[in-house]
Design a protein around this motif. Structure first.
Motif, PDB file in Angstrom:
ATOM      1  N   LEU A 389     -12.748 -33.342 -58.025  1.00 49.76           N
ATOM      2  CA  LEU A 389     -14.118 -33.526 -57.375  1.00 49.76           C
ATOM      3  C   LEU A 389     -14.063 -34.426 -56.161  1.00 49.76           C
ATOM      4  N   PHE A 390     -14.753 -34.013 -55.292  1.00 51.26           N
ATOM      5  CA  PHE A 390     -14.620 -34.669 -53.787  1.00 51.26           C
ATOM      6  C   PHE A 390     -16.074 -34.931 -53.598  1.00 51.26           C
ATOM      7  N   THR A 391     -16.428 -36.209 -52.891  1.00 53.20           N
ATOM      8  CA  THR A 391     -17.605 -36.614 -52.488  1.00 53.20           C
ATOM      9  C   THR A 391     -17.420 -36.890 -50.984  1.00 53.20           C
ATOM     10  N   ASP A 392     -18.442 -36.863 -50.302  1.00 49.52           N
ATOM     11  CA  ASP A 392     -18.366 -37.055 -48.683  1.00 49.52           C
ATOM     12  C   ASP A 392     -19.881 -37.507 -48.183  1.00 49.52           C
ATOM     13  N   ILE A 393     -20.051 -38.566 -47.505  1.00 51.14           N
ATOM     14  CA  ILE A 393     -21.179 -38.982 -47.290  1.00 51.14           C
ATOM     15  C   ILE A 393     -21.709 -38.093 -45.763  1.00 51.14           C
ATOM     16  N   VAL A 394     -22.904 -37.712 -45.855  1.00 51.41           N
ATOM     17  CA  VAL A 394     -23.379 -37.033 -44.876  1.00 51.41           C
ATOM     18  C   VAL A 394     -24.051 -38.073 -43.943  1.00 51.41           C
ATOM     19  N   GLY A 395     -23.305 -37.713 -42.491  1.00 45.62           N
ATOM     20  CA  GLY A 395     -23.680 -38.213 -41.150  1.00 45.62           C
ATOM     21  C   GLY A 395     -23.052 -39.646 -41.143  1.00 45.62           C
ATOM     22  N   PHE A 396     -21.797 -39.611 -41.849  1.00 39.95           N
ATOM     23  CA  PHE A 396     -20.961 -41.045 -41.891  1.00 39.95           C
ATOM     24  C   PHE A 396     -20.417 -41.161 -40.502  1.00 39.95           C
ATOM     25  N   THR A 397     -19.939 -39.970 -39.719  1.00 39.46           N
ATOM     26  CA  THR A 397     -19.375 -40.560 -38.528  1.00 39.46           C
ATOM     27  C   THR A 397     -20.110 -40.958 -37.377  1.00 39.46           C
ATOM     28  N   PRO A 398     -21.467 -40.267 -37.199  1.00 36.66           N
ATOM     29  CA  PRO A 398     -22.361 -40.866 -36.250  1.00 36.66           C
ATOM     30  C   PRO A 398     -22.628 -42.538 -36.598  1.00 36.66           C
ATOM     31  N   MET A 399     -22.887 -42.523 -37.920  1.00 39.75           N
ATOM     32  CA  MET A 399     -23.430 -43.923 -38.431  1.00 39.75           C
ATOM     33  C   MET A 399     -22.041 -44.746 -37.954  1.00 39.75           C
ATOM     34  N   ASN A 414     -20.171 -51.383 -51.562  1.00 39.11           N
ATOM     35  CA  ASN A 414     -21.163 -51.304 -52.526  1.00 39.11           C
ATOM     36  C   ASN A 414     -21.218 -49.856 -53.273  1.00 39.11           C
ATOM     37  N   LEU A 415     -21.013 -48.708 -52.448  1.00 39.13           N
ATOM     38  CA  LEU A 415     -21.407 -47.542 -52.842  1.00 39.13           C
ATOM     39  C   LEU A 415     -20.241 -47.080 -53.764  1.00 39.13           C
ATOM     40  N   PHE A 416     -18.967 -47.302 -53.357  1.00 37.20           N
ATOM     41  CA  PHE A 416     -18.014 -46.748 -54.193  1.00 37.20           C
ATOM     42  C   PHE A 416     -17.693 -47.953 -55.297  1.00 37.20           C
ATOM     43  N   SER A 417     -17.850 -49.154 -55.351  1.00 34.55           N
ATOM     44  CA  SER A 417     -18.077 -49.902 -56.457  1.00 34.55           C
ATOM     45  C   SER A 417     -18.889 -49.071 -57.683  1.00 34.55           C
ATOM     46  N   ALA A 418     -20.202 -48.948 -57.166  1.00 31.82           N
ATOM     47  CA  ALA A 418     -20.970 -48.079 -58.187  1.00 31.82           C
ATOM     48  C   ALA A 418     -20.485 -46.886 -58.735  1.00 31.82           C
ATOM     49  N   PHE A 419     -19.635 -46.209 -57.767  1.00 29.49           N
ATOM     50  CA  PHE A 419     -19.141 -44.875 -58.401  1.00 29.49           C
ATOM     51  C   PHE A 419     -18.028 -45.444 -59.337  1.00 29.49           C
ATOM     52  N   ASP A 420     -16.904 -46.484 -59.028  1.00 28.28           N
ATOM     53  CA  ASP A 420     -16.154 -46.977 -59.991  1.00 28.28           C
ATOM     54  C   ASP A 420     -16.671 -47.340 -61.425  1.00 28.28           C
ATOM     55  N   GLU A 421     -18.136 -47.823 -61.437  1.00 32.34           N
ATOM     56  CA  GLU A 421     -18.646 -48.085 -62.623  1.00 32.34           C
ATOM     57  C   GLU A 421     -18.925 -46.803 -63.386  1.00 32.34           C
ATOM     58  N   LYS A 431     -10.029 -42.180 -61.170  1.00 32.58           N
ATOM     59  CA  LYS A 431     -10.340 -42.182 -59.625  1.00 32.58           C
ATOM     60  C   LYS A 431      -8.993 -42.056 -58.919  1.00 32.58           C
ATOM     61  N   VAL A 432      -8.763 -41.040 -58.083  1.00 37.17           N
ATOM     62  CA  VAL A 432      -7.432 -40.881 -57.553  1.00 37.17           C
ATOM     63  C   VAL A 432      -7.408 -41.796 -56.143  1.00 37.17           C
ATOM     64  N   GLU A 433      -8.298 -41.610 -55.148  1.00 37.82           N
ATOM     65  CA  GLU A 433      -8.340 -42.423 -54.154  1.00 37.82           C
ATOM     66  C   GLU A 433      -9.401 -42.246 -53.241  1.00 37.82           C
ATOM     67  N   THR A 434      -9.778 -42.962 -52.305  1.00 33.79           N
ATOM     68  CA  THR A 434     -10.634 -43.021 -51.050  1.00 33.79           C
ATOM     69  C   THR A 434     -10.113 -42.933 -49.870  1.00 33.79           C
ATOM     70  N   VAL A 435     -10.484 -42.131 -49.087  1.00 34.56           N
ATOM     71  CA  VAL A 435     -10.205 -41.929 -47.715  1.00 34.56           C
ATOM     72  C   VAL A 435     -11.309 -41.859 -46.832  1.00 34.56           C
ATOM     73  N   GLY A 436     -11.348 -42.980 -46.141  1.00 35.69           N
ATOM     74  CA  GLY A 436     -12.680 -43.107 -45.338  1.00 35.69           C
ATOM     75  C   GLY A 436     -13.796 -43.117 -46.195  1.00 35.69           C
ATOM     76  N   ASP A 437     -14.798 -42.155 -45.904  1.00 41.23           N
ATOM     77  CA  ASP A 437     -15.854 -42.317 -46.992  1.00 41.23           C
ATOM     78  C   ASP A 437     -15.710 -40.787 -47.892  1.00 41.23           C
ATOM     79  N   ALA A 438     -14.503 -40.398 -48.066  1.00 47.09           N
ATOM     80  CA  ALA A 438     -14.291 -39.220 -48.950  1.00 47.09           C
ATOM     81  C   ALA A 438     -13.716 -40.205 -50.334  1.00 47.09           C
TER      82      ALA A 438
END
Length: 608
Positions: A389-399, A414-421, A431-438
């Motif tokens: 499973l992959f997640t990606d943040i919408v509008g991350f690059t402009p932000m 804060n966001l990924f810590s919540a995902f870790d929980e 949890k395999v890894e995080t790359v940027g906002d993925a």
């Protein structure tokens, strides 16, 4: 010692004598190497003259320790004193009986006057033995064993006083038995032997010195002066009394030593008399002083051993503290590694690191763990039916372009810590890894992330593959054999359906969690989620900062599902849908066949 001990225990005096607080831990840290010996101690707790350590708490501890360790010496010392005290009068009676002096009225008078002091002295020594034995066995006195020293001091001082009183009571009647000079015989053979046990009782020097000082004062100064012993010697030396008037000489020597025609012989007789009368006094006093000196040497040794014992204990405690610190650091290190790698992989890393640390003869560090050659190849594992499973943040690059980097970092943390929980709530997720906002998650690896649970089963397979090598002027192809583990989860509820369901539940929860967060630009956070189920290969890549990675077509497909998903929607393939479609908790929307880059046409579904 008795009087001095009472004085030094007074609060004001004790406070005045307390000049330092000796810290053995600091002493060990700064002064004493581990290989040093008690006799090589240069720095040690300072001491007052006669009254012990300037650290009064340490002095109290030393005396308590001395009494506890000298239990056998104290009790045997009292026993020896009693035996010697009883032996003297017994031998005296045995030698008096064959001389038919036992019926002499003068002998009866001497015995009658000796009886009460002798009995009192016997009771005093017996009291000391019983009192010390009771004090050692009394539970309430376990922390006040110092009282045994006070009892011992009172007993032997009382003994010396009683024997002195006995001399005073007998007066000149003692001369009837052994002559005016015979008091020294009584002193040597009857009164002083019980004090010989002070040699091996390990008493403090000042206590032994106090007892011997009173004995010397009584038996060598007061008693002979009162009985006229010194006066008689002085009269003979000044030629005021002839030796014939003294009972020391036999009838023959009286005639020889009173021959007025031979003044040189008379002179020699006087010198011989003075020498033989003074010599026992000198020897007796020398012996009593020797007892004090031996006691001082013994106490000095005892204090050195006590200090060394404290230092050894401090060194041992230091080693134990270091061991505990190492264990704590090792646990922290292991927890850190377990948080980065699956448990079997982490164990292999730690094992390799410890072996590397032993070879280099130093403690294992994270750097040692990293320096593991060919670990990726040896730890490669095949995993069947894993849901990626992959997640990606919408509008991350402009932000990210519009906001400060530290704001982006804080938001992602804060966001990924919540995902870790969320991941910690389900044993199937990793949890395999995080790359940027993925954010990449694997479910069903068959590898537990926690410390509990059984190890996964593994089947080792030999897989044959072609390896192609290119160079500037040649091309070659060769077959290679790879040793690969195929992991099978040993938990009952660890199957394809459970893994896929866990991944979908996580994706659903992650979408809900993201809605609770706002991006640094003030816009609400929304994520795209994509998942696919298939076979993957896991392994550790690299030797410096090694990473646990997953490879396979399933990873690429899951990434394509995420990139083609919509905001706040979970996009899955038909393989994943087939595992969870019958779950009443999920409702899916059929998206039909869609063109997926690199995959062609695929049937996909979107979670409602």
């Amino acid at each position: 010692m008795v009087v001095l001990d009472v004085i030094t225990q007074l609060s004001g005096v004790k406070k005045w004598l307390h000049r330092e607080d000796f810290d053995f831990e600091q002493f060990v840290e700064t002064n004493v190497p581990e290989e040093s010996a008690p006799n090589s101690l240069q720095a040690s707790p300072a001491q007052h003259f006669l009254v012990g350590f300037k650290d009064r708490n340490l002095e109290d501890e030393y005396l308590e320790n001395l009494v506890v360790l000298s239990k056998g010496k104290f009790l045997s010392g009292y026993a020896v004193s009693l035996g010697l005290f009883i032996l003297g009068p017994l031998v005296d009676m045995l030698q008096a009986w064959p001389l038919n002096r036992i019926d002499d009225p003068n002998v009866h008078s001497v015995i009658a006057k000796e009886a009460v002091p002798t009995f009192c002295a016997l009771l005093v020594l017996l009291f000391g033995l019983v009192a010390c034995a009771v004090a050692y066995e009394t539970e309430s006195l376990r922390r006040q064993r110092r009282v045994i020293l006070q009892i011992t001091g009172v007993v032997y001082l009382s003994y010396v006083v009683i024997m002195s009183i006995e001399f005073a009571m007998l007066g000149n009647q003692w001369f009837f038995l052994y002559g005016k000079e015979g008091w020294i015989l009584k002193l040597i053979f009857f009164d002083l032997p019980p004090l010989a046990s002070l040699l091996f009782m390990s008493l403090p020097t000042f206590l032994v010195g106090e007892i011997m000082f009173l004995a010397i004062l009584s038996f060598s100064v007061i008693i002979p002066t009162v009985l006229g012993y010194w006066q008689s010697i002085a009269d003979v030396a000044r030629q005021e009394v002839l030796p014939e008037t003294l009972t020391y000489f036999s009838e023959f020597w009286k005639q020889v030593c009173t021959d007025e025609d031979r003044p040189d012989i008379v002179k020699h007789c006087r010198v011989d008399y003075v020498y033989k009368m003074v010599l026992p006094y000198v020897l007796v006093n020398a012996l009593m002083i020797a007892v004090v000196i031996v006691s001082a040497l013994s106490e000095a040794t005892n204090r050195r051993l006590f200090i060394w014992k404290k230092i050894t204990r401090a060194q041992h405690e230091k080693v134990e503290r270091c061991k505990k610190m190492v264990e704590v650091e090792k646990e922290k290190r292991d927890d850190f590694i377990y948080s980065m790698f699956p448990r079997p992989v982490a164990k292999e890393l730690i094992k390799h690191g410890e072996e590397n640390g032993k070879d280099n003869d130093h403690n294992m560090t994270i750097k040692d763990v990293a320096l593991v050659h060919n670990l990726g190849r040896s730890m490669a594992c095949m995993h069947k039916d894993v849901t990626i499973l992959f997640t990606d943040i919408v509008g991350f690059t402009p932000m990210a372009n519009a906001c400060q980097p530290y704001e982006v970092m804080h938001f992602l943390h804060n966001l990924f810590s919540a995902f870790d929980e969320l991941i910690e709530m389900d044993m199937h997720l990793w949890k395999v890894e995080t790359v940027g906002d993925a954010f990449m998650v694997a479910s069903g690896l068959g590898i537990m992330s926690g410390k509990a649970g059984r190890e996964p089963e593994a089947l080792v397979e030999l897989i044959q593959s072609h390896s192609q090598t290119f160079s500037m002027d040649s091309f070659s192809s060769e077959k290679k054999l790879y040793r690969i583990k195929t992991v099978k989860c040993s938990e009952k509820n660890c199957n394809e359906f459970s893994a896929a369901r866990a991944a979908v539940l996580f994706g659903k929860a992650a979408i809900a969690e993201a809605r609770l967060h706002s991006m640094p630009n003030g816009k609400p956070c929304a994520i795209r989620v994509g998942a696919h189920t298939g076979d993957v290969c896991s392994g550790v890549i690299g030797t410096r900062m090694p990473r646990f990675c997953l490879f396979g077509d399933a990873v690429n497909t899951a990434s394509r599902m995420e990139s083609t998903s919509s905001a706040s929607r979970l996009h899955i393939t038909e393989a994943t849908y087939g595992l969870v479609c019958d779950d009443p908790g999920f409702t899916f929307e059929d998206r039909g066949e869609m063109d997926v880059k690199g995959k062609g046409k695929m049937q996909t579904y979107m979670l409602m």
